[in-house]
Design a protein around this motif. Structure first.
Motif, mmCIF file in Angstrom:
data_model
loop_
_atom_site.group_PDB
_atom_site.id
_atom_site.type_symbol
_atom_site.label_atom_id
_atom_site.label_comp_id
_atom_site.label_asym_id
_atom_site.label_seq_id
_atom_site.Cartn_x
_atom_site.Cartn_y
_atom_site.Cartn_z
ATOM 1 N N HIS A 169 0.813 -1.155 -0.127
ATOM 2 C CA HIS A 169 0.126 -0.052 0.064
ATOM 3 C C HIS A 169 0.789 1.276 0.160
ATOM 4 C CE1 HIS A 169 -3.714 2.278 1.271
ATOM 5 N NE2 HIS A 169 -2.921 2.950 1.680
ATOM 6 N N GLU A 170 1.785 1.348 0.698
ATOM 7 C CA GLU A 170 2.713 2.638 0.982
ATOM 8 C C GLU A 170 3.517 2.518 -0.302
ATOM 9 O OE1 GLU A 170 1.829 4.871 2.967
ATOM 10 O OE2 GLU A 170 0.733 3.445 4.214
ATOM 11 N N SER A 171 4.046 1.657 -0.831
ATOM 12 C CA SER A 171 4.742 1.675 -2.094
ATOM 13 C C SER A 171 3.914 2.209 -3.160
ATOM 14 C CB SER A 171 5.275 0.304 -2.317
ATOM 15 O OG SER A 171 6.160 -0.258 -1.279
ATOM 16 N N LYS A 172 2.495 1.899 -3.306
ATOM 17 C CA LYS A 172 2.088 2.520 -4.159
ATOM 18 C C LYS A 172 1.882 4.148 -3.995
ATOM 19 C CE LYS A 172 -0.905 -1.709 -5.239
ATOM 20 N NZ LYS A 172 -0.680 -1.639 -6.755
ATOM 21 N N HIS A 173 2.035 4.675 -2.955
ATOM 22 C CA HIS A 173 1.670 5.890 -2.591
ATOM 23 C C HIS A 173 2.828 6.667 -3.115
ATOM 24 C CE1 HIS A 173 -1.831 6.551 -0.559
ATOM 25 N NE2 HIS A 173 -1.424 5.513 0.612
ATOM 26 N N ALA A 174 4.066 5.920 -3.411
ATOM 27 C CA ALA A 174 5.127 6.670 -3.912
ATOM 28 C C ALA A 174 5.385 6.811 -5.363
ATOM 29 C CB ALA A 174 6.470 5.840 -3.121
ATOM 30 N N ARG A 175 4.409 6.159 -6.049
ATOM 31 C CA ARG A 175 4.383 6.131 -7.623
ATOM 32 C C ARG A 175 4.108 7.458 -8.219
ATOM 33 N NH1 ARG A 175 0.487 4.022 -9.591
ATOM 34 N NH2 ARG A 175 1.160 3.158 -11.613
ATOM 35 N N THR A 176 3.365 8.384 -7.669
ATOM 36 C CA THR A 176 2.916 9.545 -8.196
ATOM 37 C C THR A 176 2.981 10.666 -7.550
ATOM 38 O OG1 THR A 176 0.487 9.238 -7.622
ATOM 39 C CG2 THR A 176 1.305 8.347 -9.877
ATOM 40 N N GLN A 177 3.046 11.861 -8.022
ATOM 41 C CA GLN A 177 2.890 13.251 -7.402
ATOM 42 C C GLN A 177 1.740 13.530 -6.394
ATOM 43 O OE1 GLN A 177 5.849 14.907 -6.631
ATOM 44 N NE2 GLN A 177 6.979 13.980 -7.945
ATOM 45 N N MET A 178 1.759 14.333 -5.540
ATOM 46 C CA MET A 178 0.681 14.801 -4.883
ATOM 47 C C MET A 178 -0.300 15.821 -5.720
ATOM 48 S SD MET A 178 0.447 13.040 -2.017
ATOM 49 C CE MET A 178 -1.011 13.802 -1.256
ATOM 50 N N ASP A 179 0.441 16.800 -6.300
ATOM 51 C CA ASP A 179 -0.111 17.808 -6.923
ATOM 52 C C ASP A 179 -0.046 17.827 -8.465
ATOM 53 O OD1 ASP A 179 -1.772 20.006 -6.982
ATOM 54 O OD2 ASP A 179 -0.592 21.436 -6.030
ATOM 55 N N ALA A 180 -0.955 18.749 -8.880
ATOM 56 C CA ALA A 180 -0.794 18.987 -10.159
ATOM 57 C C ALA A 180 -0.855 20.725 -10.506
ATOM 58 C CB ALA A 180 -2.154 18.280 -11.084
ATOM 59 N N PRO A 181 -0.132 21.251 -10.284
ATOM 60 C CA PRO A 181 -0.181 22.939 -10.201
ATOM 61 C C PRO A 181 -0.842 23.598 -11.160
ATOM 62 C CG PRO A 181 2.060 22.249 -9.446
ATOM 63 C CD PRO A 181 1.533 20.918 -10.143
ATOM 64 N N ASP A 182 -0.560 23.025 -12.531
ATOM 65 C CA ASP A 182 -1.090 23.822 -13.540
ATOM 66 C C ASP A 182 -2.459 23.242 -14.090
ATOM 67 O OD1 ASP A 182 1.223 25.163 -13.777
ATOM 68 O OD2 ASP A 182 2.206 23.774 -14.848
ATOM 69 N N GLU A 183 -3.209 22.669 -13.220
ATOM 70 C CA GLU A 183 -4.253 21.828 -13.808
ATOM 71 C C GLU A 183 -5.527 22.425 -12.914
ATOM 72 O OE1 GLU A 183 -4.936 19.534 -15.784
ATOM 73 O OE2 GLU A 183 -2.885 18.801 -16.422
ATOM 74 N N PRO A 184 -6.517 23.049 -13.760
ATOM 75 C CA PRO A 184 -7.522 23.855 -13.321
ATOM 76 C C PRO A 184 -8.474 22.817 -12.534
ATOM 77 C CG PRO A 184 -7.963 23.646 -15.536
ATOM 78 C CD PRO A 184 -6.664 23.100 -15.400
ATOM 79 N N ASN A 185 -8.679 21.463 -12.568
ATOM 80 C CA ASN A 185 -9.548 20.756 -11.936
ATOM 81 C C ASN A 185 -8.934 19.911 -10.968
ATOM 82 O OD1 ASN A 185 -11.482 21.509 -13.813
ATOM 83 N ND2 ASN A 185 -11.852 19.639 -14.770
ATOM 84 N N ALA A 186 -7.500 20.324 -10.525
ATOM 85 C CA ALA A 186 -7.050 19.601 -9.242
ATOM 86 C C ALA A 186 -7.930 20.011 -8.174
ATOM 87 C CB ALA A 186 -5.511 20.355 -9.340
ATOM 88 N N VAL A 187 -7.936 18.973 -7.425
ATOM 89 C CA VAL A 187 -8.677 19.109 -5.984
ATOM 90 C C VAL A 187 -7.707 18.821 -4.750
ATOM 91 C CG1 VAL A 187 -10.649 18.186 -4.586
ATOM 92 C CG2 VAL A 187 -10.786 18.187 -7.198
ATOM 93 N N ARG A 188 -7.431 20.156 -4.351
ATOM 94 C CA ARG A 188 -6.291 20.197 -3.301
ATOM 95 C C ARG A 188 -7.236 20.238 -1.970
ATOM 96 N NH1 ARG A 188 -5.091 23.559 -7.301
ATOM 97 N NH2 ARG A 188 -3.271 22.963 -8.580
ATOM 98 N N ARG A 189 -7.931 19.387 -1.655
ATOM 99 C CA ARG A 189 -8.878 19.269 -0.559
ATOM 100 C C ARG A 189 -8.649 17.642 0.148
ATOM 101 N NH1 ARG A 189 -12.417 21.406 -4.041
ATOM 102 N NH2 ARG A 189 -13.963 19.516 -3.590
ATOM 103 N N PRO A 190 -9.185 17.595 1.610
ATOM 104 C CA PRO A 190 -8.947 16.421 1.981
ATOM 105 C C PRO A 190 -9.823 15.241 1.352
ATOM 106 C CG PRO A 190 -9.341 17.897 3.883
ATOM 107 C CD PRO A 190 -9.438 18.769 2.364
ATOM 108 N N GLU A 191 -10.815 15.718 0.663
ATOM 109 C CA GLU A 191 -11.716 14.660 -0.198
ATOM 110 C C GLU A 191 -10.488 13.860 -1.183
ATOM 111 O OE1 GLU A 191 -14.609 17.822 0.874
ATOM 112 O OE2 GLU A 191 -12.590 17.874 0.177
#
Length: 235
Positions: free
Chosen positions: A90-112
């Protein structure tokens, strides 16, 4: 071994570190991603949390509940060992991608987004567990019950709602997990727009993005944050 914030650093020369690193590599090879956010630092924790990948890139796993069961072979406590191996996967899968996408208008940066991330990651862990333990030489270790039960249930229902077959469900799950955490909702919305609303939403990018944004607003209800009620693998 030096202490850090009440946790103990595991030396790279130790057997525990080397076995975790071996399992981590197997997990990354099993389902490669576009990133590798683990910085190579491993810490042992002694609280009641199984483990987590911190935003600083350090991996922190429970000594008694996880690290002690990474022996390289099936143990006399297969249930606990299964939970430990599932935590590593499970934790290894978390390491596969970034958390944010700074230039994307539909990025959801909330606890959801964290709730959906835990649900999707756990579903993928369930799907990949048996293959993972076989590759790692832990054949016969039983698959544990999923953690984050609320997030798992809600995420599975979302996938079932958005798709019409098991194959589509798997493709959507994998596609979402290949995106940054902030873009998981947009991936689901895009699938719905293309497959259910193609006759309604014009194909130009502006209309497509607006339609996805509307769906995201409808889907990201506050309960998704509360769905992370089982926090044994909280980061």
């Amino acid at each position: 071994m030096a202490a850090d914030d009440g946790m103990t650093r595991i030396e790279p020369s130790s057997a525990a570190y080397q076995e975790f690193a071996r399992l981590y590599r197997i997990a990354q090879e099993q389902r490669p991603g576009g990133q590798d956010r683990w910085n190579g630092e491993l810490y042992a924790r002694t609280d009641d949390v199984y483990g987590g990948l911190r935003t600083d890139g350090t991996m922190r796993l429970n000594q008694k509940l996880v690290l002690d069961h990474l022996t390289g072979e099936p143990s006399g406590d297969p249930v606990r060992q299964g939970q430990a191996l599932a935590t590593v996967l499970h934790e290894s899968k978390h390491a596969r991608t970034q958390m944010d996408a700074p230039d994307e208008p539909n990025a959801v940066r909330r606890p959801e987004s964290r709730g959906l991330d835990e649900g999707f990651t756990e579903l993928s862990t369930i799907d990949d567990f048996q293959d993972f333990v076989q590759r790692a030489g832990y054949d016969g270790v039983p698959q544990p019950d999923p953690e984050y039960a609320g997030a798992v249930h809600a995420s599975d229902e979302l996938l079932q709602r958005a798709t019409s077959s098991e194959g589509e469900r798997t493709r959507l799950l994998n596609s979402a997990l290949d995106k940054p955490v902030a873009m998981r909702w947009d991936t689901v919305a895009d699938y719905i727009v293309r497959n259910e609303l193609a006759d309604v939403v014009p194909p130009d990018p502006a209309h497509q993005q607006a339609a996805r944004a509307h769906l995201i607003d409808r889907m990201t209800v506050g309960e998704w944050d509360g769905s992370r009620t089982a926090r044994l693998r909280a980061r």
